[in-house]
Design an enzyme around this catalytic site. Structure first.
Site, PDB file in Angstrom:
ATOM      1  N   THR A 136      -1.761   0.620 -10.055  1.00 27.33           N
ATOM      2  CA  THR A 136       0.010   1.378 -11.254  1.00 27.33           C
ATOM      3  C   THR A 136      -0.569  -0.088 -12.233  1.00 27.33           C
ATOM      4  OG1 THR A 136       1.439   3.265 -11.937  1.00 27.33           O
ATOM      5  CG2 THR A 136       1.099   1.997  -9.902  1.00 27.33           C
ATOM      6  N   ASP A 137      -0.384   0.405 -13.362  1.00 26.61           N
ATOM      7  CA  ASP A 137       0.630  -0.739 -14.453  1.00 26.61           C
ATOM      8  C   ASP A 137       1.706  -0.815 -14.095  1.00 26.61           C
ATOM      9  OD1 ASP A 137       1.252   1.574 -15.528  1.00 26.61           O
ATOM     10  OD2 ASP A 137       0.782   0.994 -17.791  1.00 26.61           O
ATOM     11  N   GLU A 138       2.243   0.502 -13.716  1.00 21.20           N
ATOM     12  CA  GLU A 138       3.997   0.488 -12.895  1.00 21.20           C
ATOM     13  C   GLU A 138       4.486  -0.907 -11.673  1.00 21.20           C
ATOM     14  OE1 GLU A 138       5.488   4.265 -12.793  1.00 21.20           O
ATOM     15  OE2 GLU A 138       4.141   5.515 -13.397  1.00 21.20           O
ATOM     16  N   TYR A 160       8.916   4.594  -6.098  1.00 24.17           N
ATOM     17  CA  TYR A 160       7.689   4.706  -6.421  1.00 24.17           C
ATOM     18  C   TYR A 160       6.783   3.146  -6.636  1.00 24.17           C
ATOM     19  CZ  TYR A 160       2.953   5.564  -8.488  1.00 24.17           C
ATOM     20  OH  TYR A 160       1.776   4.906  -8.934  1.00 24.17           O
ATOM     21  N   LYS A 218       4.453   1.392  -4.446  1.00 23.61           N
ATOM     22  CA  LYS A 218       2.382   0.224  -5.250  1.00 23.61           C
ATOM     23  C   LYS A 218       2.746  -1.252  -5.010  1.00 23.61           C
ATOM     24  CE  LYS A 218      -0.328   3.344  -6.324  1.00 23.61           C
ATOM     25  NZ  LYS A 218      -0.778   3.587  -4.822  1.00 23.61           N
TER      26      LYS A 218
HETATM   27  P1  NAD Z   1      -1.716  12.810  -6.695  1.00 23.72           P
HETATM   28  O1  NAD Z   1      -0.755  12.870  -6.741  1.00 23.72           O
HETATM   29  O2  NAD Z   1      -2.142  14.038  -7.716  1.00 23.72           O
HETATM   30  O3  NAD Z   1      -2.956  12.680  -5.178  1.00 23.72           O
HETATM   31  C1  NAD Z   1      -2.281  11.997  -4.863  1.00 23.72           C
HETATM   32  C2  NAD Z   1      -3.048  12.328  -3.553  1.00 23.72           C
HETATM   33  O4  NAD Z   1      -3.337  12.088  -1.999  1.00 23.72           O
HETATM   34  C3  NAD Z   1      -2.987  14.047  -2.786  1.00 23.72           C
HETATM   35  O5  NAD Z   1      -4.374  15.020  -2.658  1.00 23.72           O
HETATM   36  C4  NAD Z   1      -1.946  14.083  -1.771  1.00 23.72           C
HETATM   37  O6  NAD Z   1      -2.701  14.863  -0.533  1.00 23.72           O
HETATM   38  C5  NAD Z   1      -2.950  12.819  -1.124  1.00 23.72           C
HETATM   39  N1  NAD Z   1      -1.961  12.680   0.111  1.00 23.72           N
HETATM   40  C6  NAD Z   1      -0.520  11.984  -0.296  1.00 23.72           C
HETATM   41  N2  NAD Z   1      -0.205  11.399   1.660  1.00 23.72           N
HETATM   42  C7  NAD Z   1      -1.659  11.358   1.644  1.00 23.72           C
HETATM   43  C8  NAD Z   1      -1.611  10.514   3.103  1.00 23.72           C
HETATM   44  N3  NAD Z   1      -0.663  10.068   3.930  1.00 23.72           N
HETATM   45  N4  NAD Z   1      -2.695  10.704   4.212  1.00 23.72           N
HETATM   46  C9  NAD Z   1      -3.829  11.505   3.273  1.00 23.72           C
HETATM   47  N5  NAD Z   1      -3.738  11.646   2.083  1.00 23.72           N
HETATM   48  C10 NAD Z   1      -2.618  11.530   0.765  1.00 23.72           C
HETATM   49  O7  NAD Z   1      -1.528  11.595  -7.334  1.00 23.72           O
HETATM   50  P2  NAD Z   1      -2.998  11.123  -8.392  1.00 23.72           P
HETATM   51  O8  NAD Z   1      -1.946  11.334  -9.752  1.00 23.72           O
HETATM   52  O9  NAD Z   1      -3.808  11.761  -8.421  1.00 23.72           O
HETATM   53  O10 NAD Z   1      -2.755   9.432  -8.336  1.00 23.72           O
HETATM   54  C11 NAD Z   1      -3.933   8.526  -7.218  1.00 23.72           C
HETATM   55  C12 NAD Z   1      -3.584   7.149  -6.849  1.00 23.72           C
HETATM   56  O11 NAD Z   1      -4.086   6.728  -8.620  1.00 23.72           O
HETATM   57  C13 NAD Z   1      -2.293   6.645  -7.003  1.00 23.72           C
HETATM   58  O12 NAD Z   1      -2.614   5.773  -5.639  1.00 23.72           O
HETATM   59  C14 NAD Z   1      -0.967   6.459  -8.085  1.00 23.72           C
HETATM   60  O13 NAD Z   1      -0.546   5.954  -7.395  1.00 23.72           O
HETATM   61  C15 NAD Z   1      -2.355   5.745  -8.650  1.00 23.72           C
HETATM   62  N6  NAD Z   1      -2.730   5.615 -10.117  1.00 23.72           N
HETATM   63  C16 NAD Z   1      -2.122   6.916 -10.434  1.00 23.72           C
HETATM   64  C17 NAD Z   1      -1.562   7.320 -12.405  1.00 23.72           C
HETATM   65  C18 NAD Z   1      -1.452   8.048 -13.168  1.00 23.72           C
HETATM   66  O14 NAD Z   1      -0.867   8.098 -14.278  1.00 23.72           O
HETATM   67  N7  NAD Z   1      -1.559   9.493 -12.392  1.00 23.72           N
HETATM   68  C19 NAD Z   1      -2.229   6.194 -13.015  1.00 23.72           C
HETATM   69  C20 NAD Z   1      -2.004   4.680 -12.518  1.00 23.72           C
HETATM   70  C21 NAD Z   1      -2.742   4.709 -10.777  1.00 23.72           C
END
Ligand code: NAD
Length: 304
Positions: A125-127, A152, A156
């Site tokens: 993430t950009d964070e 968080y 990451k």
């Molecule tokens: P989300 O919270 O919607 O989904 C996370 C998924 O991971 C869920 O399905 C959960 O059941 C699963 N999970 C959690 N712990 C687990 C474990 N121990 N083992 C297996 N599965 C597990 O998250 P998201 O928003 O879809 O983000 C996905 C990724 O993208 C993350 O790594 C996040 O850091 C990154 N990201 C998100 C954004 C955003 O805007 N949402 C932006 C940049 C990066």
């Protein structure tokens, strides 16, 4: 090609599974997800009966389970979306974030170096660059220092460093992507855009942190998925790729836009005490993925 997608029942992971299952009928896509509160198999309904798709329930931080799975499946590629992803939850329960985001990533990396892999891709993430408002001026390229502000983003950033260290130490073929805020189908209602949308539809108050002037860069989720697809096929081992749009919006403007689209009144907005450690603004420079891999944003914020 056999690909394990972790966290494929969550928001971005499920969109990525749809993208890959539909675009590459010859690939085997295995969705590995623990189904925490954030995972929902309903997100996979459109692909659940496709012959190139399978779901496996499990925990990326469970070493025995992960090693048994890799022994059986011998994947070519692992794309790690699995994470605890909500900043507010990380402020009340940091340990869960260290367990999944740091220990889980390490477990996957160890399985990859034990069983061999063509590519491990870490979705970051950009964070991790921290607040780019006050002191840094310009936007962060991939070599900018990491300066995460909350548990968080710190978890990451720790995971990113481990992924890159496994490349240097063990020669593991890895890539890392750092994307800005995503929005789109299947996002959990704890996140800004879905939360404001469902509250507005129900005429409930819309809670906005501080004065709402914090800025975020928004990218439609399908554009993030196409970027990760390009990186796993054409990205260079050991490299980091920023992924971002050129559309910054203050949170309050985003909320007002949602209200106006739904024909609701701004009087539903309620300003609340600011989030602890709240970053004012993120800004990344995503020219590397645009220039080197030819990635483009295809969906403008208003259309998305
Ligand atoms: P989300 O919270 O919607 O989904 C996370 C998924 O991971 C869920 O399905 C959960 O059941 C699963 N999970 C959690 N712990 C687990 C474990 N121990 N083992 C297996 N599965 C597990 O998250 P998201 O928003 O879809 O983000 C996905 C990724 O993208 C993350 O790594 C996040 O850091 C990154 N990201 C998100 C954004 C955003 O805007 N949402 C932006 C940049 C990066």
């Amino acid at each position: 090609m056999k690909i394990i997608v972790t966290g494929g029942a969550g928001f971005i992971g499920s969109n990525f599974v749809h993208h890959m299952v539909n675009k590459y009928p010859d690939y085997e896509i295995i969705n590995l997800d623990l189904l925490t509160y954030a995972g929902n198999l309903e997100n996979l309904k459109p692909v659940e009966n496709k012959p190139n798709y399978r779901f496996v329930k499990g925990d990326i931080a469970d070493r025995k389970f992960i090693f048994d799975l890799f022994e059986k499946e011998k994947p070519d590629v692992v794309v790690n979306f699995a994470a605890e992803s909500h900043v507010d939850r990380s402020i009340t329960d940091p340990e869960a974030f260290v367990r999944t985001n740091v220990m889980g990533t390490t477990t996957l990396l160890d399985a990859c170096r034990t069983y061999g892999i063509k590519r491990y891709h870490q979705v970051s993430t950009d964070e991790v660059y921290g607040d780019t408002a006050a002191d840094k001026g310009g936007c962060c390229a991939e070599n900018a220092p990491l300066s995460p502000s909350n548990p968080y983003s710190a978890s990451k950033a720790a995971a990113d460093l481990l992924v890159l260290a496994y490349h240097r130490t063990y020669g593991l073929p890895v890539t890392v992507s750092r994307c800005t805020n995503n929005y789109g189908p299947y996002q959990h209602t704890e996140k800004l855009i879905p939360l404001m949308t469902v509250n507005a539809l129900d005429n409930l108050p819309l809670p906005v942190y501080g004065d709402g002037s914090n800025k975020r860069n928004w990218l439609y989720v399908a554009d993030h998925c196409s970027a990760v697809d390009m990186i796993i096929h054409h990205g260079k081992n050991g490299e980091i790729y920023n992924i971002g749009s050129r559309e910054d919006m203050s949170n309050i403007d985003t909320v007002k836009l949602i209200l106006s689209i739904l024909g609701k009144d701004n009087s539903l907005i309620r300003f609340t005490a600011d989030r602890k450690g709240h970053d004012r603004r993120y800004c990344i420079d995503s020219s590397k993925i645009r220039n080197e891999l030819g990635w483009k944003q295809t969906v403008a914020f208003d259309d998305g």
